[in-house]
Design a protein around this motif. Structure first.
Motif, PDB file in Angstrom:
ATOM      1  N   ASP A   1      -5.285  55.434   0.810  1.00 15.00           N
ATOM      2  CA  ASP A   1      -6.333  56.033   1.987  1.00 15.00           C
ATOM      3  C   ASP A   1      -6.188  55.513   3.295  1.00 15.00           C
ATOM      4  OD1 ASP A   1      -6.948  58.032   0.010  1.00 15.00           O
ATOM      5  OD2 ASP A   1      -8.535  57.685  -1.229  1.00 15.00           O
ATOM      6  N   GLN A   2      -6.412  54.468   3.493  1.00  7.30           N
ATOM      7  CA  GLN A   2      -6.071  54.019   4.412  1.00  7.30           C
ATOM      8  C   GLN A   2      -5.298  53.371   5.731  1.00  7.30           C
ATOM      9  OE1 GLN A   2      -7.304  49.719   3.050  1.00  7.30           O
ATOM     10  NE2 GLN A   2      -9.643  50.110   3.945  1.00  7.30           N
ATOM     11  N   VAL A   3      -3.819  53.320   4.485  1.00 13.09           N
ATOM     12  CA  VAL A   3      -2.327  54.240   5.311  1.00 13.09           C
ATOM     13  C   VAL A   3      -3.095  55.219   5.740  1.00 13.09           C
ATOM     14  CG1 VAL A   3       0.187  54.199   4.466  1.00 13.09           C
ATOM     15  CG2 VAL A   3      -1.357  52.204   3.138  1.00 13.09           C
ATOM     16  N   GLN A   4      -2.937  56.134   4.991  1.00 10.58           N
ATOM     17  CA  GLN A   4      -2.595  57.489   5.634  1.00 10.58           C
ATOM     18  C   GLN A   4      -3.402  57.849   6.627  1.00 10.58           C
ATOM     19  OE1 GLN A   4      -0.429  59.934   4.678  1.00 10.58           O
ATOM     20  NE2 GLN A   4       0.480  58.144   2.834  1.00 10.58           N
ATOM     21  N   GLU A   5      -4.517  57.221   6.751  1.00 16.18           N
ATOM     22  CA  GLU A   5      -5.938  57.692   7.985  1.00 16.18           C
ATOM     23  C   GLU A   5      -4.891  57.050   9.174  1.00 16.18           C
ATOM     24  OE1 GLU A   5      -9.956  55.874   9.091  1.00 16.18           O
ATOM     25  OE2 GLU A   5      -9.931  56.658   7.064  1.00 16.18           O
ATOM     26  N   ALA A   6      -4.175  55.802   9.184  1.00 15.57           N
ATOM     27  CA  ALA A   6      -3.397  54.810  10.058  1.00 15.57           C
ATOM     28  C   ALA A   6      -2.646  55.811  10.202  1.00 15.57           C
ATOM     29  CB  ALA A   6      -3.508  53.710  10.029  1.00 15.57           C
ATOM     30  N   ILE A   7      -1.301  56.406   9.114  1.00 12.22           N
ATOM     31  CA  ILE A   7      -0.519  57.157   9.642  1.00 12.22           C
ATOM     32  C   ILE A   7      -1.324  58.202  10.710  1.00 12.22           C
ATOM     33  CG2 ILE A   7       1.504  58.678   8.796  1.00 12.22           C
ATOM     34  CD1 ILE A   7       1.782  56.299   6.230  1.00 12.22           C
TER      35      ILE A   7
ATOM     36  N   ALA B   1       8.859  57.143   7.265  1.00 10.65           N
ATOM     37  CA  ALA B   1       9.341  57.918   7.728  1.00 10.65           C
ATOM     38  C   ALA B   1       8.917  59.625   7.257  1.00 10.65           C
ATOM     39  CB  ALA B   1      10.226  57.706   8.620  1.00 10.65           C
ATOM     40  N   ALA B   2       8.751  59.262   6.217  1.00  8.78           N
ATOM     41  CA  ALA B   2       8.738  60.531   5.819  1.00  8.78           C
ATOM     42  C   ALA B   2       7.028  61.183   6.427  1.00  8.78           C
ATOM     43  CB  ALA B   2       8.499  60.804   3.977  1.00  8.78           C
ATOM     44  N   GLU B   3       5.726  60.343   6.043  1.00  4.42           N
ATOM     45  CA  GLU B   3       4.576  60.617   6.133  1.00  4.42           C
ATOM     46  C   GLU B   3       4.379  60.881   7.314  1.00  4.42           C
ATOM     47  OE1 GLU B   3       2.587  60.589   3.729  1.00  4.42           O
ATOM     48  OE2 GLU B   3       3.503  60.422   2.253  1.00  4.42           O
TER      49      GLU B   3
ATOM     50  N   SER C   1      15.734  56.252  26.662  1.00  9.09           N
ATOM     51  CA  SER C   1      14.389  55.130  26.473  1.00  9.09           C
ATOM     52  C   SER C   1      14.208  54.635  25.190  1.00  9.09           C
ATOM     53  CB  SER C   1      12.877  55.746  26.782  1.00  9.09           C
ATOM     54  OG  SER C   1      12.754  56.687  25.766  1.00  9.09           O
ATOM     55  N   VAL C   2      14.025  53.745  24.527  1.00 10.04           N
ATOM     56  CA  VAL C   2      13.640  53.036  23.199  1.00 10.04           C
ATOM     57  C   VAL C   2      12.597  52.643  22.372  1.00 10.04           C
ATOM     58  CG1 VAL C   2      14.825  51.445  20.913  1.00 10.04           C
ATOM     59  CG2 VAL C   2      16.223  52.402  23.343  1.00 10.04           C
ATOM     60  N   LYS C   3      11.929  53.106  21.662  1.00  6.89           N
ATOM     61  CA  LYS C   3      10.528  52.755  21.663  1.00  6.89           C
ATOM     62  C   LYS C   3      10.491  52.583  20.375  1.00  6.89           C
ATOM     63  CE  LYS C   3       7.851  55.146  24.829  1.00  6.89           C
ATOM     64  NZ  LYS C   3       7.378  54.065  25.979  1.00  6.89           N
ATOM     65  N   THR C   4       9.187  51.604  19.570  1.00 12.71           N
ATOM     66  CA  THR C   4       9.250  50.928  18.312  1.00 12.71           C
ATOM     67  C   THR C   4       7.816  51.878  17.535  1.00 12.71           C
ATOM     68  OG1 THR C   4       8.622  48.527  18.823  1.00 12.71           O
ATOM     69  CG2 THR C   4      11.315  49.435  18.556  1.00 12.71           C
ATOM     70  N   CYS C   5       8.282  52.453  16.461  1.00 11.94           N
ATOM     71  CA  CYS C   5       7.215  51.899  15.768  1.00 11.94           C
ATOM     72  C   CYS C   5       7.265  51.636  14.053  1.00 11.94           C
ATOM     73  CB  CYS C   5       7.135  54.121  15.359  1.00 11.94           C
ATOM     74  SG  CYS C   5       5.685  54.340  14.414  1.00 11.94           S
ATOM     75  N   VAL C   6       6.417  51.436  14.137  1.00 12.46           N
ATOM     76  CA  VAL C   6       5.828  50.089  12.456  1.00 12.46           C
ATOM     77  C   VAL C   6       4.648  50.638  11.623  1.00 12.46           C
ATOM     78  CG1 VAL C   6       7.658  48.900  13.513  1.00 12.46           C
ATOM     79  CG2 VAL C   6       5.498  47.925  13.536  1.00 12.46           C
ATOM     80  N   LEU C   7       4.754  50.851  10.819  1.00 17.29           N
ATOM     81  CA  LEU C   7       3.567  50.829   9.573  1.00 17.29           C
ATOM     82  C   LEU C   7       3.282  49.866  10.313  1.00 17.29           C
ATOM     83  CD1 LEU C   7       2.421  52.464   7.556  1.00 17.29           C
ATOM     84  CD2 LEU C   7       3.355  51.053   5.589  1.00 17.29           C
ATOM     85  N   VAL C   8       2.894  48.149   9.309  1.00 14.43           N
ATOM     86  CA  VAL C   8       2.787  47.232   9.046  1.00 14.43           C
ATOM     87  C   VAL C   8       3.133  45.949  10.396  1.00 14.43           C
ATOM     88  CG1 VAL C   8       2.770  44.917   8.112  1.00 14.43           C
ATOM     89  CG2 VAL C   8       1.875  47.402   7.390  1.00 14.43           C
ATOM     90  N   ASP C   9       2.344  45.809  11.557  1.00 12.51           N
ATOM     91  CA  ASP C   9       2.679  43.711  12.144  1.00 12.51           C
ATOM     92  C   ASP C   9       2.421  43.400  11.152  1.00 12.51           C
ATOM     93  OD1 ASP C   9       3.277  42.271  13.929  1.00 12.51           O
ATOM     94  OD2 ASP C   9       2.903  43.659  15.496  1.00 12.51           O
ATOM     95  N   LYS C  10       3.212  42.596  10.527  1.00 13.97           N
ATOM     96  CA  LYS C  10       2.376  41.385  10.128  1.00 13.97           C
ATOM     97  C   LYS C  10       2.209  39.623  11.145  1.00 13.97           C
ATOM     98  CE  LYS C  10       5.355  39.574   6.120  1.00 13.97           C
ATOM     99  NZ  LYS C  10       6.089  39.130   5.873  1.00 13.97           N
ATOM    100  N   GLN C  11       0.631  39.320  11.022  1.00 14.67           N
ATOM    101  CA  GLN C  11       0.576  38.285  11.995  1.00 14.67           C
ATOM    102  C   GLN C  11       1.053  37.110  11.838  1.00 14.67           C
ATOM    103  OE1 GLN C  11      -1.393  39.956  15.157  1.00 14.67           O
ATOM    104  NE2 GLN C  11      -0.231  41.439  13.419  1.00 14.67           N
TER     105      GLN C  11
END
Length: 188
Positions: free
Chosen positions: A25-31, A60-62, A132-142
């Motif tokens: 649920d948290q993943v879907q909300e963040a997406i 990407a599908a989500e 232009s080139v932009k990046t989109c990631v699900l997770v940024d590992k800290q």
């Protein structure tokens, strides 16, 4: 015990013992929140969305079904891992078919870990003449091991601590990409 049985036991143990960092649920909300930001950023444009396989496909599908913009979809496959748990040199397996010349490109991937692969993909898109080139990631590992100090994606859904992660496209030895949340492998 056969090799297949040993593998299945290991995979089931890893999943059972995993630490849930972000629920489904948290993943879907963040997406959903991220999709709003991407839609806003590309309003009035017709971008090419390049999904980095295999990790980026579930994210990407989500994401794409929530984007209210016209876009062209393509994919590429570049990896430092190739089934391993630690990275080597970037290896290009499949390049995009779409022409990137003069186009706004959005690279979609599961995780920004060190960033070597992502930087290589950005450079390849620019070399093909992307506007232009932009990046989109699900997770940024800290952590402090980024390929360039302060490296960040243009769009990030979630942050995660510096664990070996799986789920939502990220894998454990090629498996568990299908796990619905984001999990950390428990250290033994």
């Amino acid at each position: 015990m056969s090799i297949a049985e040993e593998l299945q036991q290991e995979l089931m143990r890893v999943r059972r013992e995993a630490i849930e960092l972000h629920s489904a649920d948290q993943v879907q909300e963040a997406i959903a929140k991220l999709a709003f930001a991407v839609t806003e950023a590309y309003s009035g444009k017709v971008p090419v969305m390049l999904t980095v396989m295999n990790g980026g496909m579930i994210f990407a599908a989500e994401l794409v079904k929530r984007l209210d913009i016209p876009l062209e979809m393509d994919y590429l496959h570049a990896s430092r891992y190739l089934g391993e748990t630690s990275g080597g040199d970037v290896e290009w397996i499949v390049t995009p078919n779409a022409s990137l010349a003069g186009r706004d490109v959005l690279i979609v991937d599961d995780i920004l870990d060190v960033g070597t692969t992502l930087l290589s993909i950005i450079d390849a898109c620019k070399a093909q003449g992307a506007a232009s080139v932009k990046t989109c990631v699900l997770v940024d590992k800290q952590h402090d091991r980024k390929a360039k100090p302060g490296l960040k994606a243009d769009f990030t859904a979630l942050d995660a601590a510096d664990y070996y992660l799986f789920g939502m496209g990220m894998d454990y030895k090629g498996f568990w990409r299908n796990a619905p949340g984001i999990y950390a492998v428990k250290e033994h």
